[in-house]
Every structure is written in structure tokens, then in C-alpha cells.
Design a protein around this motif. Sequence first.
Motif, PDB file in Angstrom:
ATOM      1  N   PRO A 173       9.496  39.132   0.348  1.00  0.00           N
ATOM      2  CA  PRO A 173      10.077  37.859   0.417  1.00  0.00           C
ATOM      3  C   PRO A 173      11.402  37.721   1.125  1.00  0.00           C
ATOM      4  CG  PRO A 173      10.251  38.323  -1.742  1.00  0.00           C
ATOM      5  CD  PRO A 173       9.810  39.387  -0.860  1.00  0.00           C
ATOM      6  N   ALA A 174      12.122  38.580   1.102  1.00  0.00           N
ATOM      7  CA  ALA A 174      13.511  38.306   1.936  1.00  0.00           C
ATOM      8  C   ALA A 174      13.672  39.719   2.892  1.00  0.00           C
ATOM      9  CB  ALA A 174      14.567  38.502   0.824  1.00  0.00           C
ATOM     10  N   MET A 175      12.739  39.864   4.021  1.00  0.00           N
ATOM     11  CA  MET A 175      12.630  40.853   4.716  1.00  0.00           C
ATOM     12  C   MET A 175      13.729  41.315   5.674  1.00  0.00           C
ATOM     13  SD  MET A 175       9.496  40.102   7.412  1.00  0.00           S
ATOM     14  CE  MET A 175       9.798  38.694   8.458  1.00  0.00           C
ATOM     15  N   TYR A 212       3.115  41.635   4.635  1.00  0.00           N
ATOM     16  CA  TYR A 212       3.297  40.362   4.575  1.00  0.00           C
ATOM     17  C   TYR A 212       4.984  40.351   4.406  1.00  0.00           C
ATOM     18  CZ  TYR A 212      -1.568  40.064   4.092  1.00  0.00           C
ATOM     19  OH  TYR A 212      -2.818  40.269   4.194  1.00  0.00           O
ATOM     20  N   GLY A 213       5.466  39.289   5.069  1.00  0.00           N
ATOM     21  CA  GLY A 213       7.074  39.065   5.000  1.00  0.00           C
ATOM     22  C   GLY A 213       7.385  37.649   5.073  1.00  0.00           C
ATOM     23  N   GLN A 214       8.537  37.367   4.706  1.00  0.00           N
ATOM     24  CA  GLN A 214       9.150  36.005   5.146  1.00  0.00           C
ATOM     25  C   GLN A 214      10.658  36.202   5.301  1.00  0.00           C
ATOM     26  OE1 GLN A 214       7.452  32.835   2.768  1.00  0.00           O
ATOM     27  NE2 GLN A 214       8.987  31.282   3.600  1.00  0.00           N
ATOM     28  N   GLU A 215      11.246  35.339   6.218  1.00  0.00           N
ATOM     29  CA  GLU A 215      12.631  35.275   6.425  1.00  0.00           C
ATOM     30  C   GLU A 215      12.992  34.161   6.920  1.00  0.00           C
ATOM     31  OE1 GLU A 215      16.548  36.273   6.952  1.00  0.00           O
ATOM     32  OE2 GLU A 215      15.190  37.625   6.019  1.00  0.00           O
ATOM     33  N   VAL A 273       5.359  44.814  -4.216  1.00  0.00           N
ATOM     34  CA  VAL A 273       6.382  43.929  -3.578  1.00  0.00           C
ATOM     35  C   VAL A 273       7.722  44.272  -3.680  1.00  0.00           C
ATOM     36  CG1 VAL A 273       7.267  41.491  -3.862  1.00  0.00           C
ATOM     37  CG2 VAL A 273       4.929  41.918  -4.636  1.00  0.00           C
ATOM     38  N   MET A 274       8.458  44.451  -2.576  1.00  0.00           N
ATOM     39  CA  MET A 274       9.877  44.973  -2.690  1.00  0.00           C
ATOM     40  C   MET A 274      10.733  44.144  -1.909  1.00  0.00           C
ATOM     41  SD  MET A 274       8.599  48.834  -1.368  1.00  0.00           S
ATOM     42  CE  MET A 274       7.334  48.206  -0.150  1.00  0.00           C
ATOM     43  N   ALA A 275      11.741  43.969  -2.634  1.00  0.00           N
ATOM     44  CA  ALA A 275      13.074  43.095  -1.761  1.00  0.00           C
ATOM     45  C   ALA A 275      14.276  43.510  -2.365  1.00  0.00           C
ATOM     46  CB  ALA A 275      12.587  41.710  -2.176  1.00  0.00           C
ATOM     47  N   ASN A 276      15.256  43.074  -1.302  1.00  0.00           N
ATOM     48  CA  ASN A 276      16.796  43.065  -1.652  1.00  0.00           C
ATOM     49  C   ASN A 276      17.083  41.777  -1.152  1.00  0.00           C
ATOM     50  OD1 ASN A 276      19.563  43.368  -1.712  1.00  0.00           O
ATOM     51  ND2 ASN A 276      19.670  44.443   0.271  1.00  0.00           N
ATOM     52  N   PRO A 277      17.216  40.746  -1.803  1.00  0.00           N
ATOM     53  CA  PRO A 277      17.430  39.377  -1.611  1.00  0.00           C
ATOM     54  C   PRO A 277      18.917  39.157  -1.703  1.00  0.00           C
ATOM     55  CG  PRO A 277      16.707  39.390  -3.715  1.00  0.00           C
ATOM     56  CD  PRO A 277      16.489  40.633  -3.342  1.00  0.00           C
ATOM     57  N   PRO A 278      19.601  38.172  -1.239  1.00  0.00           N
ATOM     58  CA  PRO A 278      21.249  37.837  -1.426  1.00  0.00           C
ATOM     59  C   PRO A 278      21.370  37.767  -2.817  1.00  0.00           C
ATOM     60  CG  PRO A 278      20.154  36.561   0.252  1.00  0.00           C
ATOM     61  CD  PRO A 278      18.957  37.055  -0.233  1.00  0.00           C
ATOM     62  N   PHE A 279      22.512  38.743  -3.394  1.00  0.00           N
ATOM     63  CA  PHE A 279      22.945  38.655  -4.577  1.00  0.00           C
ATOM     64  C   PHE A 279      23.672  37.234  -5.270  1.00  0.00           C
ATOM     65  CE2 PHE A 279      24.073  43.450  -4.732  1.00  0.00           C
ATOM     66  CZ  PHE A 279      22.788  43.657  -4.606  1.00  0.00           C
TER      67      PHE A 279
END
Length: 546
Positions: free
Chosen positions: A237-239, A265-268, A311-317
Amino acid sequence: MVNSEEQQFLNELDKKLWNAADRLRSNIDAAEYKHVVLGLIFLKYVSDAFKERREQLRADFKDPDNDYYLGDDVQDMAEAELEIRDYYTEKNVFWVPALARWENLQNNAKVAPGTEIEVKNGKKVTYKFSSIGKLIDDALEEIEKENPKLKNVLDKNYARRQIDPSILGQLIDKIAEIPFHHKTLHAKDILGHVYEYFLGQFALSEGKKGGQYYTPKAIVTLIVEMLQPYKGRVYDPAMGSGGFFVSSEKFIEEHEGKLGNISVYGQESNPTTWRLAAMNMAIRGIDFNFGGEPANTFSNDKHPDLRADFVMANPPFNMKEWNTGVKDDDPRWQYGTPPTGNANFAWMQHMLYHLAPNGSMGLLLANGSMSSNTNNEGEIRKRLLEEDRVECMVALPGQLFTNTQIPACIWFLTKNKKAHNGLADRTNKVLFIDARNLGYMKDRVLRDFTPDDIKTISDTFHNWKTGESYEDVPGYCSSATLEEIKKHDYVLTPGRYVGAAEEEGDGEPFAEKMTRLTAQLKEQFEQSDKLEAEIKKNLLGLGYEF
């Protein structure tokens, strides 16, 4: 992981690329020229890959031992055969229409407006040349027609920007020098490096944090190795530019799986990185759904009905003010409403909401997420544990990121810890791994994992999940029960559970060693005092006063 020779090649490529971008600095805004440069780099890459396959086909057509052999006198037939699309797509090579091929762009970059030019694609077709910018736009349009997944992805605004034709021609010549071939690096990986480097440099030139768009490769590889996405739906979700998906592709290839067994599937929300992610997938032949446009994951969820296997992600901290347009009673907040001032548990609950019943997820977050009790975060963490969603916590070493010094950890969560599909029953248990002492300093400021480090951590996780060959290792890993975690007030910092590493060598008990060493230190201090007094006495005898 790249070796020193490969790294030198990439460093030299970086310099060449940035010099190319510099040619536009005085002619166009920084926020615009990234689109100009990245679009041309994309055209150069797909043309190079197409040309490489084309040369291979020429050789195959003349080889009597090859299935594609056309006979001894093949010239006329070969030219027509080389324009058959299936020869390229069967090898997962991006089909490039004649108008979009790099030699056509470069050969005509300095043609005067109004000229009729010839485009070769097995036969000659005339093209009314109005400007180099229009030629590039038309080339991108042709690529979109031939590759529907890229519809509305490529930035076709070269003519509108009205860049000085001589500058654009020089830029094309400079990008023509980019080598998308190397004896050990894959062309697709060189392109991925180019994208990452440029995103970081453009961010810096625009006053943002460089490197904010991508995750260190070692961490991406670690999460992919721990989740093992062999088949099914993969969601980020934060690709960013699609790093997790690319690593999933490599994982499948290395384990002899089939790429067609996964869909991504992704979103940005950032338009530039959204486009690059789509290009990344298209050139790799990965089936993808990125929601049709850039969008905010929280306020405009593009995959509301998705239930992903991984599901894998590294969103903004520690993202602030994330919830504009999001209701407090949003169905995603099943474990509590996340605070306005920090999106950590909003990302986590969004990912859990989209996780399939037997799915697994990995989420990179700041260390504060493991212990914070402010603004409902402690209650959300408690609910997650009591409903048995947390599977593993990994504490990471510092200095892994180029753009932040915030200490980080990885959360692994699942909705089903009961025995199934060869996995042991892990009900009400959490694995803690303290990896802070692993890795090495790749330079004076950055730490990295070795392949052995990644294997050590991922093997520990998989052995624990299957119940085979797993043992607690003091100072490194520990399997804790929910009751133990309650005693620590639901704080999930691995150091609290793994304890101190066992001392090796002399076998002397810790308490006895501390008593002995303390007495030894006291004796050394006393000797130091006596020596200092003797020195002062001698100096006074020489007439020096204190």
C-alpha cells in the motif's frame, strides 16, 4: 548484493546520468526535468532490450541447429520475421513499435521541423516531423497502444514543455551512452538502480529527503525471504517504485517458481514513483494492478475488496496528519482508532484489513511502535497481541538507511497461527529476533546485511514456524508466550525477551567474574593513586609546584 566491481560500474553510471540531467537544469524546473530524463531513460532501456533480442533472433534464424532456422538464404524472410511480436513477448521482452525505437529517436533528434522522415519496421513508413518533442510523445503513445497496461502511465508532455530542441537533442545523445548491459548485472536491475538513484537525487534537488522513495535492498530482500511469496496476491500500500515486487520476482526465479503464479497490487500517492512502478512491472512482465492512478491509501483506497496472500510495505515513519478525509469509524480500524499524529498503526491496520485469512504480512516501522503508549497506540498493540495477530518482531541495526537515523524494526503479522499447511501451532506465541549486532559497515556511514545475515534471520523464522530445529539463542532469539509479554506490559522490544548473549571461553560464572574484575579494577585504581603521588613528590623535589 553487488560486488565491488559492480558497484564501481554503477557509481560511474550514476555520474554519467546526473551529468545528462544537468544539461536541463537551466532550461526547465527541477520538478519537471525528472519526468523528461526518466521518460527518455525508459525509452532507451526498452529499445536496448528489444535490440538485444532482435540480434539473438538474427543468429537463431541462421543456425541450422536452432528451432528458428529459416534456411540458407534468409535475408528477406528474416527482416519480416523480426517484426513478429510473439518472438519478443515469449521471452518476456517488451515489444517496441518502430517509431519508438531508440535509433529512430536519435537519428532524427536534430531534424528540422516540417521534414518527412522514414521509419523502418520491415517496410518504410513516412512520418511528418514537427518537433523532437512531438516525436517523443508519439513514440510513447505507440508504446502505450502496444502495451495496454501502460495506458495513462507514460508522461507524454515533451512537446508541451517546449524544451530547446538543441538541448533535447544533446540530452538524447548523452542518454544514448548509458550501457544497459553488464557481464554480471541484469539490464532490468541496472534500470532499477537508475530509477532509485534519480529519485533520490531529484528529491534532494527539490528540497526533500533524498532516498525517501525506496527501501534498502537488504531489508526488502529480508522481508521477501521471510514471507516467501511463491504464489498468490502480493500487495504493497506504499509501493514507491515497486521494490518489493521486483524482489518477489527475483525470489521466485531463484527458487525455480513461475512468475505467472503471482499478481501484484499496489498504491502510491506520488505520481512520479507511481509511473515508475508501473514501468518496472511492464518491462518485467509482471501482472499488476496499481489502481489506475496515483492516490492516497488512507482517503482513497484503490483496492477496497482485496484480500492479499502477502502484504509488504515500508511506509513513511511516524507520518503526521495522515487522516484527512478518513472517518474515525473506518472499518479498517478493527483494533482501535490510530492517533492523528502518527500513522504507524494506521498502516498496520490497513494492511491487516487487506490480508487473506491465511495470509502473512511484513511491515517496516520505527522502533517507537514497539513500546509507545501515547494516544491509544498501547491499546492498539495490546488488542493485536490478545487477538493473536503478531507473529514475529525483528529489531534491526542502526545506520541501514541513507535518509534517516531513526532506529527501525520489522513487524510480521498473520491472521492464523494455528497448525496448517505444514506449519506448527504458534497460538499465543511471538518470536523475537534481535538482529542489531548483525551486518557490516559498507562505508563510514552505512551498514548493510550480508547474504548470510539474511539467511540466518529468515531460517530462524521458518524453523520456528514449522517447529523444526528451532532453539532460543540468548542475545539473539526467543519464542515468548502471551503471558510473558503481558508481564512486560505488551512492550515488544526484542531485547527484553532474548536476554544477554552467553559468554564463551573460560566458563567462569558471570557473578564470580564480575566480583573478580571489580576487585582487580579497585586494585588498579589504588596503584594509579600511589603512582600519581610519587610523580608529584618527584616534581616538587625539582622545584615544580601544584
